[in-house]
Every structure is written in C-alpha cells, then in structure tokens.
Write a protein that holds these residues in place. Structure first.
Motif, PDB file in Angstrom:
ATOM      1  N   GLU A 108      -1.870   4.471  -2.946  1.00 20.65           N
ATOM      2  CA  GLU A 108      -0.574   3.919  -3.342  1.00 20.65           C
ATOM      3  C   GLU A 108       0.188   3.533  -2.082  1.00 20.65           C
ATOM      4  OE1 GLU A 108       2.438   7.432  -4.052  1.00 20.65           O
ATOM      5  OE2 GLU A 108       0.472   8.017  -4.871  1.00 20.65           O
ATOM      6  N   ASP A 109       1.184   2.683  -2.243  1.00 20.45           N
ATOM      7  CA  ASP A 109       1.981   2.268  -1.107  1.00 20.45           C
ATOM      8  C   ASP A 109       3.010   3.338  -0.763  1.00 20.45           C
ATOM      9  OD1 ASP A 109       2.508  -0.163   0.657  1.00 20.45           O
ATOM     10  OD2 ASP A 109       4.519   0.438   0.040  1.00 20.45           O
ATOM     11  N   TYR A 110       3.251   3.494   0.528  1.00 13.94           N
ATOM     12  CA  TYR A 110       4.300   4.401   0.973  1.00 13.94           C
ATOM     13  C   TYR A 110       5.154   3.680   2.009  1.00 13.94           C
ATOM     14  CZ  TYR A 110       6.836   8.421   2.670  1.00 13.94           C
ATOM     15  OH  TYR A 110       7.846   9.280   3.013  1.00 13.94           O
ATOM     16  N   GLY A 112       6.360   0.792   2.430  1.00 11.63           N
ATOM     17  CA  GLY A 112       6.082  -0.562   2.887  1.00 11.63           C
ATOM     18  C   GLY A 112       5.380  -0.599   4.235  1.00 11.63           C
ATOM     19  N   THR A 113       4.710   0.492   4.583  1.00  9.23           N
ATOM     20  CA  THR A 113       4.104   0.627   5.904  1.00  9.23           C
ATOM     21  C   THR A 113       2.652   1.083   5.842  1.00  9.23           C
ATOM     22  OG1 THR A 113       6.256   1.271   6.769  1.00  9.23           O
ATOM     23  CG2 THR A 113       4.372   1.808   8.123  1.00  9.23           C
ATOM     24  N   GLU A 114       2.355   1.903   4.858  1.00 13.44           N
ATOM     25  CA  GLU A 114       1.037   2.517   4.794  1.00 13.44           C
ATOM     26  C   GLU A 114       0.601   2.677   3.337  1.00 13.44           C
ATOM     27  OE1 GLU A 114       1.570   7.031   5.648  1.00 13.44           O
ATOM     28  OE2 GLU A 114       3.403   6.052   6.371  1.00 13.44           O
ATOM     29  N   LYS A 115      -0.704   2.796   3.157  1.00 15.40           N
ATOM     30  CA  LYS A 115      -1.291   3.103   1.857  1.00 15.40           C
ATOM     31  C   LYS A 115      -1.825   4.520   1.978  1.00 15.40           C
ATOM     32  CE  LYS A 115      -0.741  -1.163   0.381  1.00 15.40           C
ATOM     33  NZ  LYS A 115       0.117  -1.560  -0.716  1.00 15.40           N
ATOM     34  N   TYR A 152      -0.711  -0.520   7.601  1.00 17.57           N
ATOM     35  CA  TYR A 152      -0.771  -1.978   7.643  1.00 17.57           C
ATOM     36  C   TYR A 152       0.477  -2.558   8.305  1.00 17.57           C
ATOM     37  CZ  TYR A 152       2.093  -1.833   3.371  1.00 17.57           C
ATOM     38  OH  TYR A 152       3.088  -1.590   2.456  1.00 17.57           O
ATOM     39  N   GLY A 175      -2.769  -4.566   3.182  1.00 16.85           N
ATOM     40  CA  GLY A 175      -1.328  -4.795   3.112  1.00 16.85           C
ATOM     41  C   GLY A 175      -0.883  -5.666   1.956  1.00 16.85           C
ATOM     42  N   ASN A 176      -1.748  -6.530   1.481  1.00 16.20           N
ATOM     43  CA  ASN A 176      -1.370  -7.466   0.424  1.00 16.20           C
ATOM     44  C   ASN A 176      -1.481  -6.892  -0.980  1.00 16.20           C
ATOM     45  OD1 ASN A 176      -0.873  -9.447   2.354  1.00 16.20           O
ATOM     46  ND2 ASN A 176      -2.979 -10.180   2.306  1.00 16.20           N
ATOM     47  N   SER A 178      -0.471  -4.791  -4.138  1.00 18.13           N
ATOM     48  CA  SER A 178       0.716  -4.142  -4.704  1.00 18.13           C
ATOM     49  C   SER A 178       0.254  -3.179  -5.801  1.00 18.13           C
ATOM     50  CB  SER A 178       1.692  -5.179  -5.261  1.00 18.13           C
ATOM     51  OG  SER A 178       1.060  -5.945  -6.257  1.00 18.13           O
ATOM     52  N   ASP A 180      -0.879   0.747  -7.347  1.00 22.71           N
ATOM     53  CA  ASP A 180      -1.982   1.657  -7.056  1.00 22.71           C
ATOM     54  C   ASP A 180      -3.311   0.906  -7.145  1.00 22.71           C
ATOM     55  OD1 ASP A 180       0.079   3.445  -7.028  1.00 22.71           O
ATOM     56  OD2 ASP A 180      -0.628   4.645  -8.718  1.00 22.71           O
TER      57      ASP A 180
END
Length: 189
Positions: A108-110, A112-115, A152, A175-176, A178, A180
């Motif tokens: 999941e995204d955290y 806006g910087t890392e998955k 990312y 990074g692209n 969106s 999970d």
C-alpha cells in the motif's frame, strides 16, 4: 520636484523593506516546515526532534554492508505483468529476508513516498545501523513497524530504517500504482 523625489525615495525604501520582510517570512516558513517534517519523521520512529537532529551524519549503511550488493543475488518483484529487479545488499537483514522467499505480499502507499507491506515474520536487525537516509529505488526494512518499504520518492533520515537492496530497474512501475496491489517476490536464477 523635491517632494516628488522624496516620495519616490520613500517608496523605494518602503518596497525594499517589504521585500526583506517577505524574504525573512519565506525563510521562517521554510525553516518551520523543515522542523515540522523532522518532528513528523522522528515521531514516526518514536524519538524527539532533538534526538533526530543529534544523529550521526555519516551514512550508517556503509557500516552494515548496505553499499555492497551481494554477488549476483537479485530478486524479482512481479506486479501485474510488470517486473522490478532488485540488487540485494550483503547484510543480515537482507539475508533473513531472502530466506523467506518466495513471497506474495500486498503493498500500500504510505505518505506519497513509499510502498509498504508487512511480511509475516520480523527480520533480523543484527549489526544494523541506527537508521538510514533512503533515496529513490531503495528497498528497505523499517524495523520499528516490521514492514518492508520501497521508496519511489526521497524521504529523509529515518531511525530504524535498514536498506536491504536497490532497485536496478522498474522503479517507475512502483510509483505510478494507486491503491493496494499484490507483489510476487522471488529470487532470480
């Protein structure tokens, strides 16, 4: 004419004063944002801003083997039909992670910087540095929460963050995304 010159001179002085004040406000706002970011990052790790600012400034991964890739050890992350290749570092945390493979994890995204994703087992932190400063493409383990993190975007120093690999190619596939997503992780031959 003298009145006009006085008014013009006064106007110039006034504008210079406003410019100086605006510049100072911008610097204070920037400084305030930097302090808030440091406090946010530090609170994520459970330390105070002062402790974060007093950390050792040298790259702690150099003491942990993070800068050295293991000879020919790569992993493949398969996301939908796209592949991301990671060169693994030679350190105990990386070796512990490799022992868990193959894995299928949900990321999941955290911020806006890392998955991020949470493997079922916590990884070894033996000989690990107190933290690290991740850059785009770093494959890491955040020990306090027990999660993997793929950066990312640049972030900043984080206590408890251990670099375990570096993406060789395919970071644009991370990074692209969106929402999970599922990732199959396996060693490459």
């Amino acid at each position: 004419m003298k009145n006009f010159q006085r008014i013009l001179l006064s106007l110039i002085v006034f504008l210079m004063f406003l410019t100086a004040c605006n510049s100072r406000n911008n610097e204070e706002n920037k400084s305030s944002k930097e302090i808030n970011m440091t406090i946010h990052q530090s609170s994520k790790q459970g330390v105070t801003a002062d402790e974060s600012n007093n950390r050792d400034s040298q790259d702690p991964t150099s003491n942990y083997g993070g800068a050295d890739a293991m000879e020919d050890i790569k992993i493949k992350l398969t996301i939908k039909d796209e592949e991301v290749i990671v060169n693994m570092y030679n350190n105990p945390t990386s070796k512990d992670f490799l022992s868990l493979l193959p894995l299928t994890l949900t990321f999941e995204d955290y911020a806006g910087t890392e998955k991020i994703s949470y493997p079922s087992n916590k990884l070894s932190t033996e000989e690990a540095p107190s933290g690290s400063d991740p850059t785009i493409g770093d494959f890491t383990y955040y020990a306090p929460w027990g999660n993997l993190a793929i950066f990312y975007n640049d972030f900043g120093y984080s206590n408890g963050l251990i670099k375990i690999g570096k993406i060789e190619y395919g970071i644009e596939n991370i990074g692209n995304i969106s929402g999970d997503f599922t990732v199959k992780i396996e060693k490459m031959d």
